[in-house]
Design a protein around this motif. Structure first.
Motif, PDB file in Angstrom:
ATOM      1  N   ALA A 100       4.418  30.442 -13.254  1.00 64.55           N
ATOM      2  CA  ALA A 100       5.133  29.175 -13.431  1.00 64.55           C
ATOM      3  C   ALA A 100       5.693  28.758 -12.084  1.00 64.55           C
ATOM      4  O   ALA A 100       6.120  29.600 -11.281  1.00 64.55           O
ATOM      5  CB  ALA A 100       6.255  29.324 -14.451  1.00 64.55           C
ATOM      6  N   THR A 101       5.681  27.447 -11.826  1.00 61.51           N
ATOM      7  CA  THR A 101       6.192  26.924 -10.566  1.00 61.51           C
ATOM      8  C   THR A 101       7.629  26.465 -10.736  1.00 61.51           C
ATOM      9  O   THR A 101       7.934  25.657 -11.618  1.00 61.51           O
ATOM     10  CB  THR A 101       5.328  25.750 -10.072  1.00 61.51           C
ATOM     11  N   ALA A 102       8.511  26.983  -9.911  1.00 54.92           N
ATOM     12  CA  ALA A 102       9.929  26.637  -9.962  1.00 54.92           C
ATOM     13  C   ALA A 102      10.153  25.272  -9.328  1.00 54.92           C
ATOM     14  O   ALA A 102       9.291  24.751  -8.602  1.00 54.92           O
ATOM     15  CB  ALA A 102      10.747  27.698  -9.234  1.00 54.92           C
ATOM     16  N   CYS A 134       7.628  39.978 -29.687  1.00 50.87           N
ATOM     17  CA  CYS A 134       7.885  38.614 -29.232  1.00 50.87           C
ATOM     18  C   CYS A 134       8.227  38.612 -27.747  1.00 50.87           C
ATOM     19  O   CYS A 134       8.780  39.579 -27.222  1.00 50.87           O
ATOM     20  CB  CYS A 134       9.053  37.985 -30.003  1.00 50.87           C
ATOM     21  N   GLU A 135       7.891  37.513 -27.093  1.00 51.55           N
ATOM     22  CA  GLU A 135       8.336  37.287 -25.732  1.00 51.55           C
ATOM     23  C   GLU A 135       8.521  35.792 -25.531  1.00 51.55           C
ATOM     24  O   GLU A 135       7.990  34.971 -26.304  1.00 51.55           O
ATOM     25  CB  GLU A 135       7.338  37.838 -24.711  1.00 51.55           C
ATOM     26  N   ARG A 136       9.278  35.429 -24.524  1.00 52.47           N
ATOM     27  CA  ARG A 136       9.524  34.016 -24.248  1.00 52.47           C
ATOM     28  C   ARG A 136       8.203  33.307 -23.968  1.00 52.47           C
ATOM     29  O   ARG A 136       7.333  33.838 -23.274  1.00 52.47           O
ATOM     30  CB  ARG A 136      10.462  33.876 -23.042  1.00 52.47           C
ATOM     31  N   TYR A 137       8.057  32.106 -24.522  1.00 55.81           N
ATOM     32  CA  TYR A 137       6.816  31.350 -24.358  1.00 55.81           C
ATOM     33  C   TYR A 137       7.003  30.273 -23.301  1.00 55.81           C
ATOM     34  O   TYR A 137       7.907  29.440 -23.403  1.00 55.81           O
ATOM     35  CB  TYR A 137       6.395  30.716 -25.685  1.00 55.81           C
ATOM     36  N   LEU A 138       6.155  30.304 -22.284  1.00 56.16           N
ATOM     37  CA  LEU A 138       6.164  29.282 -21.241  1.00 56.16           C
ATOM     38  C   LEU A 138       5.088  28.262 -21.585  1.00 56.16           C
ATOM     39  O   LEU A 138       3.890  28.492 -21.352  1.00 56.16           O
ATOM     40  CB  LEU A 138       5.898  29.900 -19.866  1.00 56.16           C
ATOM     41  N   ALA A 139       5.520  27.145 -22.145  1.00 58.16           N
ATOM     42  CA  ALA A 139       4.565  26.166 -22.681  1.00 58.16           C
ATOM     43  C   ALA A 139       3.647  25.593 -21.613  1.00 58.16           C
ATOM     44  O   ALA A 139       2.506  25.237 -21.885  1.00 58.16           O
ATOM     45  CB  ALA A 139       5.326  25.039 -23.376  1.00 58.16           C
ATOM     46  N   THR A 140       4.126  25.473 -20.382  1.00 54.76           N
ATOM     47  CA  THR A 140       3.313  24.893 -19.312  1.00 54.76           C
ATOM     48  C   THR A 140       3.030  25.918 -18.224  1.00 54.76           C
ATOM     49  O   THR A 140       2.908  25.588 -17.055  1.00 54.76           O
ATOM     50  CB  THR A 140       4.008  23.662 -18.704  1.00 54.76           C
ATOM     51  N   GLY A 141       2.934  27.177 -18.615  1.00 54.30           N
ATOM     52  CA  GLY A 141       2.604  28.207 -17.645  1.00 54.30           C
ATOM     53  C   GLY A 141       1.125  28.191 -17.306  1.00 54.30           C
ATOM     54  O   GLY A 141       0.324  27.468 -17.913  1.00 54.30           O
ATOM     55  N   ARG A 142       0.779  28.986 -16.341  1.00 56.22           N
ATOM     56  CA  ARG A 142      -0.628  29.105 -15.935  1.00 56.22           C
ATOM     57  C   ARG A 142      -1.058  30.556 -16.056  1.00 56.22           C
ATOM     58  O   ARG A 142      -0.300  31.466 -15.743  1.00 56.22           O
ATOM     59  CB  ARG A 142      -0.814  28.594 -14.508  1.00 56.22           C
TER      60      ARG A 142
END
Length: 679
Positions: free
Chosen positions: A270-272, A190-198
């Motif tokens: 991901a954009t901060a 498992c790893e953290r999921y970035l729902a709006t990542g690119r």
């Protein structure tokens, strides 16, 4: 020196490698399963070796058979393509142990990068940013959402998004089973999921003399089921500073495993809030990628030729990698239905033609002035890398990708416009595809503005009249196409008539019963009585009179072409007929129709609540038993087809009254799977 190359793969990638080999004067050897005996890649090669059977496990995944085929055909090198055994260290060793040249990285690099768990630890030690691995047993509410991910393989298989802890155990079991089936390794993490990542990746190329090139980035964020659908180079949102950081990280990753050959380092970005871009290592694909043509188009390099050169021991050319020129976008054309949970399709591809293609499996020719100092160019160019031709059979044993279509232009908008127009005008007859979805995405304001991420389909929706999967031809266009189909059929009938062939079909001196034809549009349910279109018309001295078609006049009609005047505008419809199928092409969109009998056979109707197999496949798991109470949308069973799992759900609340299939059973299209009558 390589003189005769076997490609241990099939479809468009085999044809792509053969194209470069032909240009370089290298002999080629294809391998084929029984299902692929008549496939285009077999005809393209100088020689071909049969792999008995159809299933991948019996054919393209048999390292022993592939090495034996190379020996039988006199090959002195093996190119693995992508997928199948392309990232299998044991296969690479088997090839070199047989005294053959392996066109790929060292087996040690494949082995290290083949484990996503091990490779992430190595990358962290090399200073490449990574998302921390989460042990399945240690995932907490605060970690959600998480991505359950197969340690081996790729292509979106063995991956599940989990948003609630109660779903974790089932997701792990499902992902592990799929990974074991696809890659022979059920390990997941498992790893953290970035729902709006690119999803951004960097193409690397390394020789055995210590030189590593980073050939810039590709944007691959438009995805379905964690598989890429649209890729482009360069990324519309990566600036020079971020590009330099990405390339440095990719080079560090390649050097960490002493990489040699072509490969791709994939990142999640991901954009901060402050506008800075953070990126994290996902995996390294130790092979040529499906999307390599976009890098070829903007760099002018032949990556396959460079793979072969490096495999022969040559250094990379002096002077370093070239700069990007222009913009390239690639789409993956799949035989699938996006509106029905991406269900793969099978059948005969009667016609496959993309207008404007000026290059196949190679760089498009450049004319006019094109350099770093100007954006003037004669027109955007179009490249086609296809595994199919007219008459190809799209089967159920392999991935449903038909082709890749790539546009290359001086800027992103011109490339997107040219690609959308080519796809919209393509003739694809016989199987349903994702073509309309691709066109809708390429023309979407958010895509053109570069507002894209891995949740693009979720954010903008697939279904509905304005959804991304909506057909290009609207309801009125479908009705006009049905009329054109009826008139073309009438013209064909008269052309085949042995007497009075010049008279229109159904012509009478006085008013009589109108001519009637019924059609079922693609996507309509055959068991719903109101989904068909009935065309009722008369041809008389006064011209065409068609019920419900006010303001429509007939200009001309042949068996292949019908011209109608609609509201004062002339519209031309090209009509092609095949057994049980009519394809109508016009500027209003492509329409596929199934001719229907005038009267339905009452014995052919299915019981209410019947669930039938939408494709050929194998029953993987059952979720219910006869007598169980289910809710609408609840899983009933899962099918495996074309290397993916497909969930079959209850159509309504009710009780399961029939379940005539079992785990492991092979089913054909239309096979009754279950009956859940509505309450």
């Amino acid at each position: 020196m390589i003189t005769n190359l076997l490609v241990a793969n099939r479809g468009e990638i085999a044809r792509r490698v053969f194209r470069t080999c032909s240009a370089l004067g290298i002999g080629t050897v294809a391998v084929y399963s029984d299902a692929d005996a008549d496939a285009p890649h077999v005809a393209d090669a100088d020689a071909a070796v049969r792999l008995p059977g159809n299933a991948p496990g019996d054919t393209y995944l048999r390292a022993d058979l592939l090495v034996k085929a190379a020996a039988e055909a006199g090959a002195d090198a093996v190119h693995p393509g992508y997928g199948f055994l392309s990232e299998n260290a044991a296969f690479a060793r088997a090839v070199t142990d047989a005294g053959l040249t392996w066109v790929g990285p060292p087996p040690s690099a494949i082995e290290t990068m083949g484990s996503k768990v091990e490779s992430k630890r190595l990358m962290a030690a090399a200073g490449v940013p990574v998302l921390p691995e989460l042990a399945v047993a240690e995932v907490t509410e605060a970690d959600l959402p998480v991505l359950v991910k197969a340690s081996a393989g790729g292509g979106g298989r063995g991956m599940r998004i989990v948003s609630a802890l109660a779903e974790l155990a089932d997701a792990v079991a499902s992902a592990s089973a799929e990974a074991g089936s696809a890659f022979g390794d059920p390990t997941v993490f498992c790893e953290r999921y970035l729902a709006t990542g690119r999803h951004i990746e960097v193409q690397v190329l390394a020789d055995a003399h210590g030189t590593v090139w980073a050939l810039g980035e590709r944007e691959c964020s438009i995805q379905r089921r964690h598989q890429k659908v649209i890729e482009e180079a360069p990324s519309p949102l990566v600036d020079d500073t971020t590009r330099a950081r990405l390339c440095d990280a990719a080079v560090a990753a390649a050097r960490a495993v002493d990489y040699v050959g072509a490969g791709t380092v994939e990142f999640l970005a991901a954009t901060a809030p402050d506008g800075t871009v953070a990126f994290y290592f996902l995996e390294m694909n130790t092979r040529l990628q499906v999307e390599h043509p976009v890098t070829e188009c903007v760099t002018g390099l032949d990556l396959v030729a460079l793979q072969l050169s490096v495999a022969e021991g040559a250094p990379l050319p002096p002077g370093g990698p070239p700069e990007f020129t222009g913009h390239a976008i690639e789409v993956r054309l799949y035989a699938e239905d996006p509106a029905l949970d991406w269900q793969p399709q099978s059948g005969t591809l009667h016609r496959f033609a993309v207008p404007g293609v000026d290059a196949e499996f190679q760089l498009p020719p450049v004319s006019g002035e094109w350099s770093q100092r100007t954006t003037r160019h004669s027109r955007p160019r179009l490249r086609l890398d296809s595994g199919v031709v007219d008459g190809s059979l799209v089967g159920v044993h392999y991935d449903p990708m038909l082709a890749k279509v790539i546009a290359w232009g001086p800027d992103r908008v011109s490339a997107a416009r040219a690609l959308a127009a080519a796809l919209a005008g393509a003739e694809i007859h016989g199987v349903r595809t994702n073509r309309d979805l691709l066109v809708n995405v390429l023309r979407h304001p958010a895509f053109l503005a570069g507002d894209i991420d891995t949740a693009f389909f979720d954010r903008h929706g697939l279904t509905g009249t304005s959804g991304l999967a909506a057909p290009l031809a609207g309801p009125e266009s479908v009705r006009l196409s049905a009329l054109a189909a009826a008139l073309a059929q009438s013209a064909a009938n008269r052309g085949a008539a042995t007497v009075q062939g010049r008279l229109p079909s159904g012509w009478r001196n006085v008013a009589s019963v109108p001519q009637r034809k019924r059609y079922l549009p693609a996507g309509a349910a055959p068991d719903e009585p109101d989904t068909g279109i009935e065309v009722s018309y008369r041809l008389s001295r006064d011209g065409l009179r068609a019920e419900g078609y006010d303001g429509v006049a007939l200009v001309s009609a042949t068996a292949e072409q019908v011209v109608l005047e609609v509201g004062g505008l002339r519209r031309s419809f090209a009509v092609a007929r095949y057994p049980g199928l009519v394809a109508v092409e016009s500027a209003l969109g492509s329409v596929t129709l199934t001719p229907l009998p005038r009267f339905r056979d009452p014995e052919s109707a299915l019981a209410s609540g019947s669930l039938v197999a939408p494709m050929p496949g194998t029953v993987l798991r059952l979720a219910v038993a006869v007598g169980d109470q289910v809710r609408a949308g609840q899983p009933v069973l899962w099918l495996e087809a074309m290397k993916m799992e497909h969930k079959i759900t209850a159509p309504a609340d009710g009780v399961v009254t029939e379940l005539p299939v079992g785990v492991g059973q092979q089913v054909e299209v239309g096979t009754l799977l279950a009956v859940v009558p509505g309450e």
